[in-house]
Design an enzyme around this catalytic site. Structure first.
Site, PDB file in Angstrom:
ATOM      1  N   THR A 154       0.832  -1.012   0.107  1.00 17.10           N
ATOM      2  CA  THR A 154       0.127  -0.008  -0.038  1.00 17.10           C
ATOM      3  C   THR A 154       0.799   1.381   0.124  1.00 17.10           C
ATOM      4  O   THR A 154       1.313   1.684  -1.085  1.00 17.10           O
ATOM      5  CB  THR A 154      -0.956  -0.006   1.201  1.00 17.10           C
ATOM      6  OG1 THR A 154      -0.104  -0.243   2.532  1.00 17.10           O
ATOM      7  CG2 THR A 154      -1.941  -1.084   0.898  1.00 17.10           C
ATOM      8  N   LYS A 180       4.543  -6.926   3.585  1.00 20.43           N
ATOM      9  CA  LYS A 180       4.232  -5.637   3.302  1.00 20.43           C
ATOM     10  C   LYS A 180       4.100  -4.974   4.531  1.00 20.43           C
ATOM     11  O   LYS A 180       3.748  -5.620   5.661  1.00 20.43           O
ATOM     12  CB  LYS A 180       2.909  -5.275   2.425  1.00 20.43           C
ATOM     13  CG  LYS A 180       1.675  -5.778   3.009  1.00 20.43           C
ATOM     14  CD  LYS A 180       0.861  -4.989   4.027  1.00 20.43           C
ATOM     15  CE  LYS A 180       0.774  -3.503   3.264  1.00 20.43           C
ATOM     16  NZ  LYS A 180      -0.007  -2.593   4.270  1.00 20.43           N
ATOM     17  N   THR A 191       0.794  -1.828  10.479  1.00 20.20           N
ATOM     18  CA  THR A 191      -0.118  -2.720   9.250  1.00 20.20           C
ATOM     19  C   THR A 191       0.854  -3.469   8.588  1.00 20.20           C
ATOM     20  O   THR A 191       1.811  -3.057   8.003  1.00 20.20           O
ATOM     21  CB  THR A 191      -1.031  -1.764   8.696  1.00 20.20           C
ATOM     22  OG1 THR A 191      -1.850  -1.185   9.532  1.00 20.20           O
ATOM     23  CG2 THR A 191      -1.590  -2.499   7.592  1.00 20.20           C
ATOM     24  N   GLU A 277       7.126   4.913   7.124  1.00 14.52           N
ATOM     25  CA  GLU A 277       6.788   5.929   6.506  1.00 14.52           C
ATOM     26  C   GLU A 277       7.417   7.221   6.880  1.00 14.52           C
ATOM     27  O   GLU A 277       7.534   7.555   7.835  1.00 14.52           O
ATOM     28  CB  GLU A 277       5.169   6.421   6.664  1.00 14.52           C
ATOM     29  CG  GLU A 277       4.382   5.149   6.070  1.00 14.52           C
ATOM     30  CD  GLU A 277       2.895   5.226   6.593  1.00 14.52           C
ATOM     31  OE1 GLU A 277       2.122   4.497   5.840  1.00 14.52           O
ATOM     32  OE2 GLU A 277       2.745   5.750   7.496  1.00 14.52           O
ATOM     33  N   ASN A 408       0.480  10.528   6.867  1.00 12.61           N
ATOM     34  CA  ASN A 408      -0.755   9.966   7.756  1.00 12.61           C
ATOM     35  C   ASN A 408      -1.857  10.884   7.953  1.00 12.61           C
ATOM     36  O   ASN A 408      -3.025  10.603   8.008  1.00 12.61           O
ATOM     37  CB  ASN A 408      -0.195   9.229   9.021  1.00 12.61           C
ATOM     38  CG  ASN A 408       0.580   7.985   8.769  1.00 12.61           C
ATOM     39  OD1 ASN A 408      -0.111   6.897   8.657  1.00 12.61           O
ATOM     40  ND2 ASN A 408       1.952   7.895   8.794  1.00 12.61           N
ATOM     41  N   THR A 413      -7.250  10.993   2.096  1.00 14.45           N
ATOM     42  CA  THR A 413      -7.726  12.015   1.111  1.00 14.45           C
ATOM     43  C   THR A 413      -6.692  12.182   0.104  1.00 14.45           C
ATOM     44  O   THR A 413      -7.084  12.831  -0.970  1.00 14.45           O
ATOM     45  CB  THR A 413      -7.562  13.446   2.190  1.00 14.45           C
ATOM     46  OG1 THR A 413      -6.439  13.711   2.672  1.00 14.45           O
ATOM     47  CG2 THR A 413      -8.739  13.372   3.047  1.00 14.45           C
TER      48      THR A 413
END
Length: 413
Positions: A154, A180, A191, A277, A408, A413
């Protein structure tokens, strides 16, 4: 020296496996989003899943399947929608997914395991999944590992894959894996999704034990942001196609197989932590001198998960006080006068006493890691000793950058 070697092939390196990854229209981006892993014969199956009270439908499904039957032939993973917190209809979608892929493969739905990743609260786009299933089955290949690895990600910046080979009873035995994960990474589980294949013959009970211990020393020892997901799944298959004698009890061969399984899981776990991230480097924390391994790992995970430690590493600030503070609040008793802290080769605290060190050089060490080669020279090493015990534990994390907040803040959005 490790008693194995790295080989190519990822999830399809072990004998008797095929994989595929396609674009089914599940992701708004139009990127690959449906992966399938298939064993040509029934395989022993084991799993470790999220401990969150809010579990995705696929997690509940897999837990029930593995309790009833410790074997499987197929793992289907969709990316784009987590299908978590989607109520009764979300679970019905899961059942339909299992039945559809089973029919397409001409196998029992009881031999299908499932995984999902994406936005929580969104059901799987079933129309896209239904039309994608025949395509992903057709795409199955003995060289399909890279495609599968690309279809499960993702926000990941890179795919994550590994394969190792050893010798058992004079025959090659292989373990491959893909994973992942980039955000919502924290122990229990972190996740993330990870799928492992093996061609050894191993008893179901032993395989589950091996996987649980490997998870504790890998995926349950990484952190990016302190958040545990609703969908975390680690699924491992062992199909026996190496034709080695069955491993049914603990011994030298079982120990070798578990060590290689742990190495595969640790490689994937470190790749997830490094791909956190907004991260610029991997942080590896090793704690020694604890009374037991569990205590050492707890201290290591607390340090790796400290937002203050992570921020200092991003700021290239060799602030060892934050490391000491994190170790002290880990909930593991130790004598302060025994504490030793090293950052790379820089000894900063010895016997609980601060030492003079070259701050500029230590800061340069942190800067060098931020531009180092991926999973090679990009690792910041933090070494902590808390006493004279035999317990040793490791944990992995990443630095905390401005980009983490940006990624995040704009996730849906």
């Amino acid at each position: 020296m490790a008693d194995w070697q790295e080989i190519t092939g990822g999830i399809t390196a072990p004998r008797g496996y095929q994989a595929a990854g396609i674009t089914a229209g599940l992701k708004p981006s139009g990127l690959p989003d449906l992966a399938l892993i298939f064993s040509e014969v029934e395989a022993i199956a084991a799993g470790v899943f999220t401990t969150s009270q809010v579990k995705a439908a696929c997690v509940e499904y897999c837990r029930q399947r593995l309790q009833a039957k410790q074997s499987a032939r197929a793992i289907l993973c969709n990316a784009g929608q987590a299908n978590a917190a989607t109520g009764t209809q979300g679970y019905l979608d899961t059942l339909e997914s299992a039945l559809a892929i089973a029919q397409a493969l001409n196998i029992s739905s009881e031999s299908v395991l499932l995984a999902s990743t994406g936005v929580i609260g969104q059901r799987i786009k079933m129309d896209a999944l239904r039309s994608g299933i025949p395509k992903v089955v057709t795409a199955l290949s003995q060289t399909g590992s890279d495609a599968a690895a690309g279809a499960i990600i993702t926000t990941d910046l890179v795919t994550k894959s590994i394969a190792l080979e050893t010798t058992i009873s004079d025959r090659p035995v292989r373990i491959g894996g893909i994973a992942k994960g980039s955000g919502m990474i924290h122990p229990n589980m972190a996740t993330m999704l990870a799928f492992v294949t093996c061609d050894a013959v191993v008893s179901p009970h032993l395989w589950q034990q091996m996987l649980a211990r490997a998870a504790d020393r890998s995926f349950n020892s990484i952190t990016v942001d302190g958040d545990t997901s609703t969908n975390d799944s680690l699924i491992a298959l062992a199909n026996g196609q190496s034709r080695t004698p069955a491993i049914i009890e603990w011994g030298a061969e079982a120990e070798k197989l578990e060590a290689m399984l742990t190495a595969v899981c640790q490689h994937l776990a470190k790749a997830i932590a490094r791909d956190g991230e907004g991260a610029t480097c991997l942080i590896e924390v090793e704690v020694t001198g604890a009374h037991e391994e569990l205590s050492a790992r707890q201290i290591a995970k607390t340090i790796a998960g400290s937002s203050l430690v992570k921020s200092a590493i991003f700021g290239r600030d060799p602030n060892w006080g934050r490391i000491a503070a994190a170790a002290g609040r880990a909930g593991v008793p130790f004598e302060q006068e025994n504490l030793q802290i090293k950052l790379g080769n820089f000894l900063m605290l010895e016997n609980g006493q601060p030492l003079e060190f070259d701050r500029a050089a230590a800061s340069a060490y942190l800067k060098k890691a931020s531009v180092g080669a991926y999973l090679q020279q990009d690792t910041v090493l933090i070494s902590v000793n808390v006493g004279n015990g035999h317990g040793v534990g490791k944990a992995w994390g990443c630095d905390l950058s401005y980009d983490y907040v940006k990624i995040n803040a704009e996730y849906t959005t």
